[in-house]
Write an enzyme that holds these catalytic residues in place. Structure first.
Site, PDB file in Angstrom:
ATOM      1  N   ARG A  46       0.849  -1.195   0.000  1.00  0.00           N
ATOM      2  CA  ARG A  46       0.000   0.000   0.000  1.00  0.00           C
ATOM      3  C   ARG A  46       0.890   1.252   0.000  1.00  0.00           C
ATOM      4  O   ARG A  46       0.558   2.250  -0.615  1.00  0.00           O
ATOM      5  CB  ARG A  46      -0.953   0.006   1.212  1.00  0.00           C
ATOM      6  CG  ARG A  46      -1.694   1.324   1.366  1.00  0.00           C
ATOM      7  CD  ARG A  46      -3.022   1.250   2.116  1.00  0.00           C
ATOM      8  NE  ARG A  46      -3.019   0.349   3.251  1.00  0.00           N
ATOM      9  CZ  ARG A  46      -2.425   0.589   4.432  1.00  0.00           C
ATOM     10  NH1 ARG A  46      -1.782   1.717   4.639  1.00  0.00           N
ATOM     11  NH2 ARG A  46      -2.481  -0.300   5.404  1.00  0.00           N
ATOM     12  N   TYR A  98     -16.649  18.014 -14.471  1.00  0.00           N
ATOM     13  CA  TYR A  98     -16.999  16.600 -14.489  1.00  0.00           C
ATOM     14  C   TYR A  98     -18.016  16.277 -13.382  1.00  0.00           C
ATOM     15  O   TYR A  98     -17.823  16.665 -12.225  1.00  0.00           O
ATOM     16  CB  TYR A  98     -15.714  15.785 -14.300  1.00  0.00           C
ATOM     17  CG  TYR A  98     -15.957  14.313 -14.198  1.00  0.00           C
ATOM     18  CD1 TYR A  98     -16.429  13.586 -15.290  1.00  0.00           C
ATOM     19  CD2 TYR A  98     -15.731  13.629 -13.012  1.00  0.00           C
ATOM     20  CE1 TYR A  98     -16.660  12.226 -15.192  1.00  0.00           C
ATOM     21  CE2 TYR A  98     -15.958  12.266 -12.906  1.00  0.00           C
ATOM     22  CZ  TYR A  98     -16.422  11.574 -13.999  1.00  0.00           C
ATOM     23  OH  TYR A  98     -16.666  10.241 -13.893  1.00  0.00           O
ATOM     24  N   ASP A 170      -7.541  19.960 -13.240  1.00  0.00           N
ATOM     25  CA  ASP A 170      -7.897  18.649 -13.796  1.00  0.00           C
ATOM     26  C   ASP A 170      -7.542  18.712 -15.283  1.00  0.00           C
ATOM     27  O   ASP A 170      -8.202  19.391 -16.062  1.00  0.00           O
ATOM     28  CB  ASP A 170      -9.399  18.404 -13.579  1.00  0.00           C
ATOM     29  CG  ASP A 170      -9.861  17.055 -14.148  1.00  0.00           C
ATOM     30  OD1 ASP A 170      -9.170  16.499 -15.016  1.00  0.00           O
ATOM     31  OD2 ASP A 170     -10.944  16.583 -13.725  1.00  0.00           O
TER      32      ASP A 170
HETATM   33  C1  LIG Z   1     -13.392  10.611 -15.838  1.00  0.00           C
HETATM   34  C2  LIG Z   1     -13.024  11.920 -15.277  1.00  0.00           C
HETATM   35  C3  LIG Z   1     -12.754  12.083 -13.909  1.00  0.00           C
HETATM   36  C4  LIG Z   1     -12.860  10.941 -12.912  1.00  0.00           C
HETATM   37  O1  LIG Z   1     -11.922   9.947 -13.142  1.00  0.00           O
HETATM   38  P1  LIG Z   1     -12.173   8.375 -12.841  1.00  0.00           P
HETATM   39  O2  LIG Z   1     -10.922   7.754 -13.319  1.00  0.00           O
HETATM   40  O3  LIG Z   1     -13.395   7.976 -13.601  1.00  0.00           O
HETATM   41  O4  LIG Z   1     -12.392   8.242 -11.376  1.00  0.00           O
HETATM   42  C5  LIG Z   1     -12.373  13.337 -13.460  1.00  0.00           C
HETATM   43  N1  LIG Z   1     -12.305  14.383 -14.303  1.00  0.00           N
HETATM   44  C6  LIG Z   1     -12.570  14.278 -15.619  1.00  0.00           C
HETATM   45  C7  LIG Z   1     -12.454  15.473 -16.499  1.00  0.00           C
HETATM   46  C8  LIG Z   1     -12.953  13.051 -16.153  1.00  0.00           C
HETATM   47  O5  LIG Z   1     -13.254  12.959 -17.447  1.00  0.00           O
END
Ligand SMILES: *Cc1c(COP(=O)(O)O)cnc(C)c1O
Length: 379
Positions: A46, A98, A170
């Site tokens: 972990r 998202y 993001d």
């Molecule tokens: C898919 C996505 C997420 C979340 O990611 P997961 O891997 O599905 O948990 C976050 N931000 C954006 C822009 C995404 O497209």
């Protein structure tokens, strides 16, 4: 080093025990110690795993950062970032992001006393205006999912830097091949690795990349304490995916451009959302901070009914009707009922996400076949 070379060599070191050119899948939960407390830097999986270490190094290299951390999903990476905060702390975030991020913020972290303020981040002045003495973090997504809004990362960084507020971006939609937020002043880059980094629709994973060693220590502590770590096989798959990131993104962008322009000329299409159009409100910023415009496109039909949108969504053959994005195969999605169903309808409509919006993740198939598939479906 140029990025095409980075994608191939990032995190790659011949395996010390055999010389294997690919980092093996260290499918182990623990490591035998020579004596109590005497180990080779690996104690329990972990906390550390060599396949994950190789991937985390690769993630840092391709985002022009110092440190990478891999998580069991994109939302687990987001979760780790928000766990840096305490009750009463405030977060400023985009009003168009998202759906899963919105759900995590509103349904989980609000209960723990974290305050989220949603603003239109495409204008950095709105971020500035929302800052209070309790603002600790700004969460950006650019381009946004699914409306392709563009936020000027450097302009927001100018606001956060003077006030010691953490700026998180993001970067899932752009991928490190098109945009590197740390170079633009962000403190943390977050990825849903599930998408372009994995690239083959075969793994769920998340990542954080940063430069500050103290921030890395805090996030590593959360990673090992909360335990949302990816397994070694998933890390191996992503190490493989990263090798072709450059060539894949080039093909996604080329196909995206062809399809966006084709859709725009289609008599039955009312509006196409793609940041590569010169009249897109975020075009100038996108051109400045991105290397290309990507393969994500949303559009609305002139016949603005949900029934017609659903008919088109069910009529494609190469574009598979599915959530997710960023894989080599093309996908078609209905945000209102799929990826963004966790956002209340009135919130969605207020932010411009209509019930009939269709989102495409353009894959790397031959663009002629993709256009033909859409042409038949739209009719
Ligand atoms: C898919 C996505 C997420 C979340 O990611 P997961 O891997 O599905 O948990 C976050 N931000 C954006 C822009 C995404 O497209």
């Amino acid at each position: 080093m140029k990025s095409a070379t980075k994608y191939i060599h990032a995190g790659a070191h011949p395996d010390p025990s055999t010389g294997a050119i690919m980092t093996p899948v260290y499918q182990t939960s623990t490591y035998v110690q020579e004596a109590p407390g005497v180990n080779k830097g690996y104690e329990y999986a972990r906390s550390q795993n060599p396949t994950r270490t190789a991937l985390e190094e690769a993630l840092a290299v391709i985002e022009n950062g110092k440190y990478g951390l891999a998580f069991s999903s994109g939302v687990a990476a987001t979760d780790a970032v928000i766990k840096l905060l305490s009750p009463g702390d405030e977060v400023i975030c985009a009003n168009d992001m998202y759906g899963g991020t919105y759900r995590l913020f509103t349904k989980v972290f609000e209960r723990f006393g974290i305050v989220f303020r949603y603003v239109d981040t495409t204008n950095a002045a709105n971020v500035q205006a929302a800052v209070t003495a309790r603002t600790k973090l700004v969460w950006l997504e650019t381009p946004t999912n699914p409306l392709m809004n563009i936020t000027d990362i450097a302009a927001v960084a100018a606001v956060t830097k003077t006030k010691k507020i953490l700026l998180v971006v993001d970067n899932t939609f752009a991928s490190p091949a098109l945009q590197n937020p740390l170079d633009l002043g962000a403190d943390i880059v977050m990825h849903s690795v599930t998408k372009y980094l994995g690239g083959h629709s075969d793994v769920i994973q998340g990542a954080l990349v940063m430069n500050d060693p103290e921030l890395r220590e805090k996030l590593y502590f959360i990673q090992k304490s909360c335990g949302a770590v990816p397994g070694p096989m998933d890390c191996f798959l992503v190490l493989r995916g990263i090798k072709t990131l450059g060539v894949r993104m080039k093909a996604h962008c080329e196909n995206g451009k062809i399809i966006a322009n084709w859709l725009r000329k289609h008599p039955k299409v009312a509006r196409v959302y793609w940041p590569g159009f010169e009249d897109h409100p975020g075009y100038a910023v996108a051109k400045k901070q991105m290397k290309d415009f990507g393969g994500m496109i949303s559009f609305e039909l002139k016949n603005d009914s949900v029934e017609e949108a659903k008919r088109v969504l069910s009529s494609t053959h190469l574009f598979s009707l599915a959530e997710s994005l960023g894989g080599v195969e093309s996908l078609i999605n209905h945000p209102a009922s799929m990826t963004h169903a966790s956002i209340p309808r009135e919130e969605r409509i207020k932010n411009g996400l209509s019930d009939s919006l269709i989102r495409l993740s353009v894959g790397i198939e031959d663009p002629d076949d993709l256009v033909e598939d859409l042409a038949k479906a739209i009719g």
